[in-house]
Motif scaffolding. Structure first.
Motif, PDB file in Angstrom:
ATOM      1  N   VAL A   1     -12.141   1.315   2.253  1.00 57.90           N
ATOM      2  CA  VAL A   1     -12.403   2.800   2.691  1.00 57.90           C
ATOM      3  C   VAL A   1     -10.615   2.198   3.553  1.00 57.90           C
ATOM      4  CG1 VAL A   1     -14.688   2.899   2.941  1.00 57.90           C
ATOM      5  CG2 VAL A   1     -12.919   2.077   5.149  1.00 57.90           C
ATOM      6  N   SER A   2     -10.076   1.653   3.161  1.00 59.40           N
ATOM      7  CA  SER A   2      -8.544   1.865   4.467  1.00 59.40           C
ATOM      8  C   SER A   2      -7.402   2.628   3.155  1.00 59.40           C
ATOM      9  CB  SER A   2      -7.974   0.050   3.455  1.00 59.40           C
ATOM     10  OG  SER A   2      -6.826  -0.286   4.430  1.00 59.40           O
ATOM     11  N   ALA A   3      -7.395   3.735   3.285  1.00 65.88           N
ATOM     12  CA  ALA A   3      -7.123   4.520   3.117  1.00 65.88           C
ATOM     13  C   ALA A   3      -5.830   5.116   3.619  1.00 65.88           C
ATOM     14  CB  ALA A   3      -7.981   5.823   1.819  1.00 65.88           C
ATOM     15  N   SER A   4      -5.828   4.469   4.689  1.00 67.48           N
ATOM     16  CA  SER A   4      -4.576   4.761   5.636  1.00 67.48           C
ATOM     17  C   SER A   4      -3.095   4.829   5.301  1.00 67.48           C
ATOM     18  CB  SER A   4      -5.073   3.621   6.849  1.00 67.48           C
ATOM     19  OG  SER A   4      -4.431   2.784   7.074  1.00 67.48           O
ATOM     20  N   GLY A   5      -2.820   3.957   4.572  1.00 67.02           N
ATOM     21  CA  GLY A   5      -1.607   3.778   3.894  1.00 67.02           C
ATOM     22  C   GLY A   5      -1.388   2.589   4.395  1.00 67.02           C
TER      23      GLY A   5
ATOM     24  N   GLY B   1       6.831  -3.176   2.469  1.00 63.11           N
ATOM     25  CA  GLY B   1       6.158  -2.044   1.999  1.00 63.11           C
ATOM     26  C   GLY B   1       5.603  -2.135   1.354  1.00 63.11           C
ATOM     27  N   GLU B   2       4.902  -3.647   0.673  1.00 65.00           N
ATOM     28  CA  GLU B   2       3.324  -3.315  -0.018  1.00 65.00           C
ATOM     29  C   GLU B   2       2.938  -3.290   0.386  1.00 65.00           C
ATOM     30  OE1 GLU B   2       3.157  -8.007  -0.222  1.00 65.00           O
ATOM     31  OE2 GLU B   2       5.488  -8.263  -1.616  1.00 65.00           O
ATOM     32  N   PRO B   3       1.418  -2.426  -1.160  1.00 68.17           N
ATOM     33  CA  PRO B   3      -0.056  -2.308  -0.222  1.00 68.17           C
ATOM     34  C   PRO B   3      -0.591  -3.441   0.182  1.00 68.17           C
ATOM     35  CG  PRO B   3       0.285  -1.758  -2.797  1.00 68.17           C
ATOM     36  CD  PRO B   3       1.856  -2.128  -1.900  1.00 68.17           C
ATOM     37  N   LEU B   4      -1.355  -3.550   0.606  1.00 74.31           N
ATOM     38  CA  LEU B   4      -2.947  -3.815   0.557  1.00 74.31           C
ATOM     39  C   LEU B   4      -3.457  -3.788   0.015  1.00 74.31           C
ATOM     40  CD1 LEU B   4      -2.848  -4.078   5.015  1.00 74.31           C
ATOM     41  CD2 LEU B   4      -2.050  -5.703   3.875  1.00 74.31           C
ATOM     42  N   LEU B   5      -4.184  -5.043  -0.696  1.00 72.10           N
ATOM     43  CA  LEU B   5      -5.691  -4.583  -1.478  1.00 72.10           C
ATOM     44  C   LEU B   5      -6.725  -4.335  -1.360  1.00 72.10           C
ATOM     45  CD1 LEU B   5      -6.755  -8.582  -1.665  1.00 72.10           C
ATOM     46  CD2 LEU B   5      -5.057  -7.064  -3.530  1.00 72.10           C
ATOM     47  N   GLY B   6      -6.769  -3.273   0.326  1.00 72.06           N
ATOM     48  CA  GLY B   6      -7.424  -1.780   0.220  1.00 72.06           C
ATOM     49  C   GLY B   6      -7.157  -0.833   0.020  1.00 72.06           C
ATOM     50  N   ASP B   7      -5.983  -0.728   0.161  1.00 78.68           N
ATOM     51  CA  ASP B   7      -5.102  -0.014  -0.335  1.00 78.68           C
ATOM     52  C   ASP B   7      -5.017   0.237  -1.632  1.00 78.68           C
ATOM     53  OD1 ASP B   7      -4.441   0.862   2.258  1.00 78.68           O
ATOM     54  OD2 ASP B   7      -2.653   0.311   2.294  1.00 78.68           O
ATOM     55  N   ILE B   8      -4.814  -0.190  -2.180  1.00 80.77           N
ATOM     56  CA  ILE B   8      -4.868  -0.444  -4.162  1.00 80.77           C
ATOM     57  C   ILE B   8      -6.422   0.101  -4.461  1.00 80.77           C
ATOM     58  CG2 ILE B   8      -4.689  -2.168  -6.161  1.00 80.77           C
ATOM     59  CD1 ILE B   8      -3.247  -3.517  -5.126  1.00 80.77           C
ATOM     60  N   ALA B   9      -7.607  -0.744  -3.815  1.00 81.21           N
ATOM     61  CA  ALA B   9      -9.340  -0.366  -3.813  1.00 81.21           C
ATOM     62  C   ALA B   9      -8.972   1.163  -4.192  1.00 81.21           C
ATOM     63  CB  ALA B   9      -9.686  -0.709  -3.517  1.00 81.21           C
TER      64      ALA B   9
ATOM     65  N   TYR C   1      -3.230   2.917 -10.023  1.00 78.29           N
ATOM     66  CA  TYR C   1      -2.325   1.686 -10.053  1.00 78.29           C
ATOM     67  C   TYR C   1      -2.953   0.787 -10.891  1.00 78.29           C
ATOM     68  CZ  TYR C   1      -0.680   0.921  -5.507  1.00 78.29           C
ATOM     69  OH  TYR C   1       0.102   1.327  -4.310  1.00 78.29           O
ATOM     70  N   ARG C   2      -3.777   1.953 -12.227  1.00 79.54           N
ATOM     71  CA  ARG C   2      -4.610   1.357 -12.651  1.00 79.54           C
ATOM     72  C   ARG C   2      -4.021   0.868 -14.184  1.00 79.54           C
ATOM     73  NH1 ARG C   2      -8.350   5.224 -13.426  1.00 79.54           N
ATOM     74  NH2 ARG C   2      -9.876   3.119 -12.458  1.00 79.54           N
ATOM     75  N   SER C   3      -3.612  -0.301 -14.847  1.00 81.17           N
ATOM     76  CA  SER C   3      -2.994   0.020 -15.533  1.00 81.17           C
ATOM     77  C   SER C   3      -1.556  -0.770 -15.448  1.00 81.17           C
ATOM     78  CB  SER C   3      -2.813   0.408 -16.714  1.00 81.17           C
ATOM     79  OG  SER C   3      -4.266   1.117 -17.722  1.00 81.17           O
ATOM     80  N   ARG C   4      -1.242  -0.785 -14.139  1.00 81.86           N
ATOM     81  CA  ARG C   4       0.452  -1.525 -13.449  1.00 81.86           C
ATOM     82  C   ARG C   4       0.594  -2.698 -13.373  1.00 81.86           C
ATOM     83  NH1 ARG C   4       1.968   2.863  -8.823  1.00 81.86           N
ATOM     84  NH2 ARG C   4       3.016   1.187  -8.385  1.00 81.86           N
ATOM     85  N   THR C   5       1.737  -3.320 -13.278  1.00 83.36           N
ATOM     86  CA  THR C   5       1.811  -4.137 -13.209  1.00 83.36           C
ATOM     87  C   THR C   5       2.031  -4.654 -11.260  1.00 83.36           C
ATOM     88  OG1 THR C   5       1.777  -5.695 -14.699  1.00 83.36           O
ATOM     89  CG2 THR C   5       3.073  -6.840 -13.516  1.00 83.36           C
TER      90      THR C   5
ATOM     91  N   GLU D   1     -14.150  -3.973  -4.916  1.00 79.86           N
ATOM     92  CA  GLU D   1     -13.697  -4.544  -4.842  1.00 79.86           C
ATOM     93  C   GLU D   1     -12.184  -4.689  -6.805  1.00 79.86           C
ATOM     94  OE1 GLU D   1     -15.873  -6.461  -7.987  1.00 79.86           O
ATOM     95  OE2 GLU D   1     -16.032  -4.943  -5.980  1.00 79.86           O
ATOM     96  N   VAL D   2     -11.131  -5.443  -6.652  1.00 76.25           N
ATOM     97  CA  VAL D   2      -9.943  -4.603  -7.302  1.00 76.25           C
ATOM     98  C   VAL D   2     -10.922  -5.801  -8.695  1.00 76.25           C
ATOM     99  CG1 VAL D   2      -7.968  -4.825  -7.576  1.00 76.25           C
ATOM    100  CG2 VAL D   2      -8.253  -4.401  -5.362  1.00 76.25           C
ATOM    101  N   ILE D   3     -10.261  -5.744  -9.961  1.00 78.42           N
ATOM    102  CA  ILE D   3     -10.390  -6.100 -10.901  1.00 78.42           C
ATOM    103  C   ILE D   3      -9.049  -6.646 -11.486  1.00 78.42           C
ATOM    104  CG2 ILE D   3     -11.313  -6.628 -12.565  1.00 78.42           C
ATOM    105  CD1 ILE D   3     -13.878  -5.083 -11.458  1.00 78.42           C
ATOM    106  N   GLY D   4      -8.388  -7.341 -12.014  1.00 80.25           N
ATOM    107  CA  GLY D   4      -7.765  -7.434 -12.775  1.00 80.25           C
ATOM    108  C   GLY D   4      -7.302  -9.184 -13.267  1.00 80.25           C
ATOM    109  N   ASP D   5      -5.927  -8.750 -14.007  1.00 82.75           N
ATOM    110  CA  ASP D   5      -5.717 -10.067 -14.564  1.00 82.75           C
ATOM    111  C   ASP D   5      -4.299 -10.981 -14.006  1.00 82.75           C
ATOM    112  OD1 ASP D   5      -7.808  -9.809 -16.763  1.00 82.75           O
ATOM    113  OD2 ASP D   5      -5.881  -8.334 -17.475  1.00 82.75           O
ATOM    114  N   ILE D   6      -4.674 -12.077 -13.088  1.00 88.04           N
ATOM    115  CA  ILE D   6      -3.133 -12.289 -12.972  1.00 88.04           C
ATOM    116  C   ILE D   6      -2.180 -12.970 -14.146  1.00 88.04           C
ATOM    117  CG2 ILE D   6      -4.253 -15.136 -13.817  1.00 88.04           C
ATOM    118  CD1 ILE D   6      -2.252 -15.666 -10.265  1.00 88.04           C
ATOM    119  N   GLY D   7      -0.944 -12.785 -13.414  1.00 84.25           N
ATOM    120  CA  GLY D   7       0.396 -13.015 -14.140  1.00 84.25           C
ATOM    121  C   GLY D   7       1.120 -14.338 -13.757  1.00 84.25           C
ATOM    122  N   GLY D   8       1.308 -14.345 -12.718  1.00 83.24           N
ATOM    123  CA  GLY D   8       1.561 -15.455 -12.366  1.00 83.24           C
ATOM    124  C   GLY D   8       2.138 -15.387 -10.990  1.00 83.24           C
ATOM    125  N   PHE D   9       2.446 -17.039 -10.332  1.00 86.17           N
ATOM    126  CA  PHE D   9       2.843 -16.330  -8.274  1.00 86.17           C
ATOM    127  C   PHE D   9       3.581 -17.802  -8.542  1.00 86.17           C
ATOM    128  CE2 PHE D   9      -0.823 -19.213  -9.807  1.00 86.17           C
ATOM    129  CZ  PHE D   9      -0.956 -20.260  -9.408  1.00 86.17           C
TER     130      PHE D   9
END
Length: 125
Positions: free
Chosen positions: A10-14, A20-28, A34-38, A105-113
């Motif tokens: 419910v973190s749609a506050s932006g 300037g990075e979004p938070l995980l709650g914003d992505i969800a 965000y779907r299919s985006r890296t 929860e956000v579901i995705g595939d890790i690319g690296g870190f």
């Protein structure tokens, strides 16, 4: 496949981090955008679970995102990144957003870190 456990989506506050990075709650909350985006976010390492083959990171609002690292392909892709891990250290985590789970929860595939402090080093470390 990745699974993330986090607070309510419910973190749609932006609200965004200082970079300037979004938070995980914003992505969800805005999963369609965000779907299919890296996505690359600055997240801190929470733990690496060798038994269940998961790696868990968290954002500044303490929302967790857990990636499944059990596949041979994923292990090969992140093997260099796994050499020197420390809980609580900030990492620049790149992943592909797949969907939002039934619990928000956000579901995705890790690319690296890589450690975030390498961005401050001339030449990127």
């Amino acid at each position: 496949m990745m699974m993330a456990v986090m607070g309510p989506a419910v973190s749609a506050s932006g609200e965004e981090t200082e970079k300037g990075e979004p938070l995980l709650g914003d992505i969800a909350a805005d999963i369609d955008a965000y779907r299919s985006r890296t996505v690359t976010l600055t997240l801190k390492l929470k733990r690496v679970d060798a038994v269940f083959e998961k790696i868990v990171f968290y954002d500044r609002k303490n929302h967790d995102i857990a990636f499944d690292i059990s596949s041979r392909e994923t292990r090969r892709r992140i093997s260099r990144d796994m050499r020197n891990l420390h809980p609580g250290v900030a990492y620049r985590v790149t992943f592909i957003v797949r969907d939002r789970g039934s619990l928000g929860e956000v579901i995705g595939d890790i690319g690296g870190f890589k450690p975030a402090f390498l961005d401050a080093v001339p030449g990127g470390g």
